[in-house]
Write an enzyme that holds these catalytic residues in place. Structure first.
Site, PDB file in Angstrom:
ATOM      1  N   HIS A 159       0.813  -1.221   0.000  1.00  5.47           N
ATOM      2  CA  HIS A 159       0.000   0.000   0.000  1.00  5.47           C
ATOM      3  C   HIS A 159       0.848   1.273   0.000  1.00  5.47           C
ATOM      4  O   HIS A 159       0.292   2.376  -0.129  1.00  5.47           O
ATOM      5  CB  HIS A 159      -0.933   0.023   1.214  1.00  5.47           C
ATOM      6  N   ASP A 283      -4.359 -12.836   3.606  1.00  2.04           N
ATOM      7  CA  ASP A 283      -5.580 -12.334   4.215  1.00  2.04           C
ATOM      8  C   ASP A 283      -6.823 -12.570   3.371  1.00  2.04           C
ATOM      9  O   ASP A 283      -7.933 -12.202   3.781  1.00  2.04           O
ATOM     10  CB  ASP A 283      -5.452 -10.859   4.585  1.00  2.04           C
TER      11      ASP A 283
END
Length: 352
Positions: A159, A283
């Site tokens: 990110h 995830d």
């Protein structure tokens, strides 16, 4: 010989809370994640090597000098001005085209994209060590002729853009690894299989044709990071056609994820990648606390098996995946199916 890398310095950063739906929540990107993932590596019979220190140059090839200076100095500046133990912004710019702020609050708002990436006294040390872990894995593949290497990176990185942290990420380890591979290989692909779109990675390479970025993730119409990761984002200028997003409906399981992976693998083949970085988020698991997708341990095995068919050099960089009952199992299934054990590879113990 395949190597895996990790530094104990990566455990030093521990952000405490972030804002979710207006409430303070515990940050799930905790040091325990790395400890759990290390059990999976050990179960495979592999030993983790401490990375070499390659210095700042490989990091500065991706991140702005101003941003790197901020990460190293903002905590001291913040505290000396009477700030709290956590550097967290309370204002963000509409854009970043104006003058760079002198004030520490302005700098924090400029460089920290959301509340999930507080800067602590130890943050730089852990982020730097995490980047060095990715660099060592990439250089093992690039310089030693190894087929693959695994970097247990924590904090994660996908990110983070060239000058903005976000989503628990400070330095973009996958992008740094890809740039390292570019020193030898003409065409590098970054395949991101994290639950969340790799918006920082996309931003870094969006106008480049030498690095293809591909991301399979929960649909950002409904999920973080919301503003990036849509199919219409295909690159710009020289990079048009070299950014590919595969947003999946919330709750998608193995079959939907694997179908998207087949399309991404075909795009990598069409691109003619000479080397690949796998941004390995775990995830997407059905047991992950974020709960966006529903991939099973067997699904991670199939993901590893499919990616393991790549014949080009591959660097596996750990991204997300948070504390759950199957976190270690998911990594074990991925690496085992990828071919860590059936290639009869062993790892030499590095310095502690």
């Amino acid at each position: 010989m395949m190597h895996a890398y990790f530094s104990d310095d990566q455990l030093r950063h521990h952000g405490k809370t972030f804002i979710v739906a207006g409430e303070k929540k515990p940050i799930p990107e905790v040091p325990e994640r790395a400890d759990i993932l290390r059990t999976a590596v050990s179960r495979l019979g592999l030993e983790l090597r401490a990375p070499d220190d390659a210095g700042m140059a490989p990091i500065a090839a991706i991140h702005d000098e101003q941003y790197l200076d901020f990460l190293q100095t903002i905590y001291r500046e913040w505290r000396e001005a009477g700030g709290s133990e956590l550097v967290i912004p309370n204002i963000h710019p509409f854009d970043r085209n104006g003058p760079y702020p002198r004030h520490h609050t302005g700098k924090a708002g400029f460089h920290l994209g959301d509340t999930s990436c507080p800067v602590l006294e130890t943050t730089w040390h852990s982020a730097y060590a995490s980047a060095q872990t990715a660099i060592s894995a990439a250089r093992h593949v690039r310089d030693k002729g190894a087929h693959a290497a695994y970097a247990l990176c924590r904090p994660p990185g996908h990110h983070a853009s060239g000058n903005i942290a976000g989503g628990f990420c400070y330095l973009n380890n996958s992008a740094i690894a890809a740039q390292e591979l570019r020193a030898k290989y003409d065409r590098v692909a970054i395949l991101d299989v994290d639950l969340h779109h790799g918006n920082g990675t996309q931003h870094i390479f969006y106008d480049r044709a030498d690095v293809m970025t591909l991301s399979i993730h929960a649909d950002p119409m409904d999920f973080y990071p919301f503003f990036w990761g849509h199919e219409v984002e295909v690159g710009e200028n020289a990079g048009i056609g070299f950014n590919k997003n595969y947003p999946l409906p919330l709750g998608s399981g193995d079959a939907v994820f694997l179908e998207a992976l087949d399309r991404a693998m075909a795009a990598i083949d069409d691109f003619g990648a000479d080397a690949v970085v796998v941004a390995l988020g775990l995830d997407a698991s059905r047991d992950d606390p974020f709960g966006g997708l529903a991939v099973s341990p067997d699904g991670f095995s199939k993901i590893g098996e499919k990616i393991g068919t790549l014949t080009c050099p591959t660097v596996i960089v750990q991204e997300g995946g948070y504390v759950s009952s199957t976190l270690a199992e998911n990594l074990y299934q991925f690496l085992s199916a990828f071919g860590v054990t059936n290639k009869n590879t062993t790892l030499s113990e590095g310095p502690k």
